[in-house]
Motif scaffolding. Sequence first.
Motif, PDB file in Angstrom:
ATOM      1  N   LEU A 156       0.834  -1.207   0.000  1.00 18.97           N
ATOM      2  CA  LEU A 156       0.000   0.000   0.000  1.00 18.97           C
ATOM      3  C   LEU A 156       0.865   1.252   0.000  1.00 18.97           C
ATOM      4  N   PHE A 157       1.906   1.235   0.826  1.00 24.35           N
ATOM      5  CA  PHE A 157       2.817   2.376   0.884  1.00 24.35           C
ATOM      6  C   PHE A 157       3.520   2.572  -0.459  1.00 24.35           C
ATOM      7  N   PHE A 158       4.040   1.475  -1.038  1.00 23.83           N
ATOM      8  CA  PHE A 158       4.751   1.571  -2.318  1.00 23.83           C
ATOM      9  C   PHE A 158       3.814   1.996  -3.453  1.00 23.83           C
ATOM     10  N   SER A 159       2.581   1.524  -3.416  1.00 26.84           N
ATOM     11  CA  SER A 159       1.622   1.914  -4.456  1.00 26.84           C
ATOM     12  C   SER A 159       1.348   3.410  -4.401  1.00 26.84           C
ATOM     13  N   ARG A 160       1.198   3.927  -3.200  1.00 23.02           N
ATOM     14  CA  ARG A 160       1.002   5.374  -3.046  1.00 23.02           C
ATOM     15  C   ARG A 160       2.226   6.137  -3.547  1.00 23.02           C
ATOM     16  N   GLN A 161       3.415   5.635  -3.205  1.00 25.83           N
ATOM     17  CA  GLN A 161       4.639   6.290  -3.642  1.00 25.83           C
ATOM     18  C   GLN A 161       4.804   6.216  -5.163  1.00 25.83           C
ATOM     19  N   ASN A 162       4.402   5.093  -5.762  1.00 25.18           N
ATOM     20  CA  ASN A 162       4.483   4.961  -7.215  1.00 25.18           C
ATOM     21  C   ASN A 162       3.571   5.958  -7.916  1.00 25.18           C
ATOM     22  N   LEU A 163       2.380   6.165  -7.378  1.00 22.43           N
ATOM     23  CA  LEU A 163       1.477   7.153  -7.974  1.00 22.43           C
ATOM     24  C   LEU A 163       2.039   8.568  -7.833  1.00 22.43           C
ATOM     25  N   ILE A 164       2.690   8.855  -6.707  1.00 25.79           N
ATOM     26  CA  ILE A 164       3.343  10.159  -6.536  1.00 25.79           C
ATOM     27  C   ILE A 164       4.489  10.301  -7.527  1.00 25.79           C
ATOM     28  N   ASP A 165       5.253   9.236  -7.749  1.00 19.07           N
ATOM     29  CA  ASP A 165       6.354   9.284  -8.715  1.00 19.07           C
ATOM     30  C   ASP A 165       5.841   9.544 -10.131  1.00 19.07           C
ATOM     31  N   ILE A 166       4.733   8.927 -10.488  1.00 18.94           N
ATOM     32  CA  ILE A 166       4.143   9.166 -11.819  1.00 18.94           C
ATOM     33  C   ILE A 166       3.705  10.620 -11.939  1.00 18.94           C
ATOM     34  N   ARG A 167       3.103  11.165 -10.876  1.00 13.64           N
ATOM     35  CA  ARG A 167       2.717  12.577 -10.891  1.00 13.64           C
ATOM     36  C   ARG A 167       3.938  13.467 -11.075  1.00 13.64           C
ATOM     37  N   ASN A 168       5.039  13.132 -10.386  1.00 11.48           N
ATOM     38  CA  ASN A 168       6.252  13.936 -10.492  1.00 11.48           C
ATOM     39  C   ASN A 168       6.863  13.865 -11.884  1.00 11.48           C
ATOM     40  N   VAL A 169       6.777  12.704 -12.509  1.00  8.54           N
ATOM     41  CA  VAL A 169       7.281  12.579 -13.880  1.00  8.54           C
ATOM     42  C   VAL A 169       6.488  13.487 -14.807  1.00  8.54           C
ATOM     43  N   TYR A 170       5.168  13.500 -14.654  1.00  7.93           N
ATOM     44  CA  TYR A 170       4.338  14.398 -15.467  1.00  7.93           C
ATOM     45  C   TYR A 170       4.713  15.859 -15.219  1.00  7.93           C
ATOM     46  N   ALA A 171       4.970  16.214 -13.962  1.00  8.17           N
ATOM     47  CA  ALA A 171       5.314  17.608 -13.645  1.00  8.17           C
ATOM     48  C   ALA A 171       6.638  18.000 -14.287  1.00  8.17           C
ATOM     49  N   VAL A 172       7.636  17.125 -14.219  1.00  5.48           N
ATOM     50  CA  VAL A 172       8.945  17.428 -14.815  1.00  5.48           C
ATOM     51  C   VAL A 172       8.833  17.549 -16.332  1.00  5.48           C
ATOM     52  N   LEU A 173       8.114  16.615 -16.955  1.00  4.10           N
ATOM     53  CA  LEU A 173       7.953  16.681 -18.413  1.00  4.10           C
ATOM     54  C   LEU A 173       7.199  17.928 -18.841  1.00  4.10           C
ATOM     55  N   THR A 174       6.150  18.280 -18.104  1.00  2.00           N
ATOM     56  CA  THR A 174       5.397  19.493 -18.430  1.00  2.00           C
ATOM     57  C   THR A 174       6.280  20.725 -18.316  1.00  2.00           C
ATOM     58  N   ASP A 175       7.098  20.796 -17.269  1.00  2.00           N
ATOM     59  CA  ASP A 175       7.998  21.929 -17.071  1.00  2.00           C
ATOM     60  C   ASP A 175       9.011  22.036 -18.204  1.00  2.00           C
ATOM     61  N   ILE A 176       9.630  20.924 -18.556  1.00  3.00           N
ATOM     62  CA  ILE A 176      10.647  20.939 -19.628  1.00  3.00           C
ATOM     63  C   ILE A 176      10.017  21.319 -20.960  1.00  3.00           C
ATOM     64  N   LEU A 177       8.858  20.765 -21.252  1.00  6.60           N
ATOM     65  CA  LEU A 177       8.227  21.060 -22.544  1.00  6.60           C
ATOM     66  C   LEU A 177       7.756  22.514 -22.629  1.00  6.60           C
ATOM     67  N   HIS A 178       7.192  23.043 -21.548  1.00  6.03           N
ATOM     68  CA  HIS A 178       6.728  24.437 -21.583  1.00  6.03           C
ATOM     69  C   HIS A 178       7.892  25.421 -21.673  1.00  6.03           C
ATOM     70  N   LYS A 179       8.978  25.146 -20.970  1.00  3.16           N
ATOM     71  CA  LYS A 179      10.111  26.079 -21.006  1.00  3.16           C
ATOM     72  C   LYS A 179      10.839  26.062 -22.339  1.00  3.16           C
TER      73      LYS A 179
END
Length: 196
Positions: A156-179
């Motif tokens: 359960l803990f790892f699943s929550r962390q994996n979903l947070i990691d996926i969110r962070n990947v989206y945030a980094v990609l969005t930042d790089i693409l917009h800049k």
Amino acid sequence: MSQAPASTDTRVYPAPSATADSNGPASKRKRTEDGIVPSSLANDATNARYPELVHANKHILKLHETIKAECAQLSDYCDKVKLWINLTMPNGDNFGVQIQEEVLSELIRSQESAYNIRDSVRQNHLTRAKICSKLIKYPNIEDYTLALKEHDEKQLFFSRQNLIDIRNVYAVLTDILHKNIAKIRSPRGNNRAGLY
């Protein structure tokens, strides 16, 4: 940190079709006089060494389905953006092409992260199966029951962390693409106005 209980069912259930033979335990194979095994005995679970069953944790299965869907979607988005960048990449080596290459490498890293997160679901099932096999083999040892509960809480803990990691990947990609969207769209720039 409060989490929902793992609701791990550690009871060992009998096999669904475990019916006892009226003649007692059977040998390795039952044969009739004509040598054909009746279909009622072909799938007989009573001859299995461990016909018991430990149910999967339904809550974790739902989380894993969500994680697998998110990883597939992330990988699909990365493929589409990589294709678009590769199609707009000109021949030559200039600053815009270097930015495109850096964005491509970040997309590849993001895709590898999605593959690794997706593979953690398989690894969880293998680890849980090993604990369950020990629980079936030794149902009177309480530590295997506790190990299964602890494993599910960890998942359960790892699943929550994996979903947070996926969110962070989206945030980094969005930042790089917009800049860098201007250099990604036209890596050579628009210098034609200076030529005239």
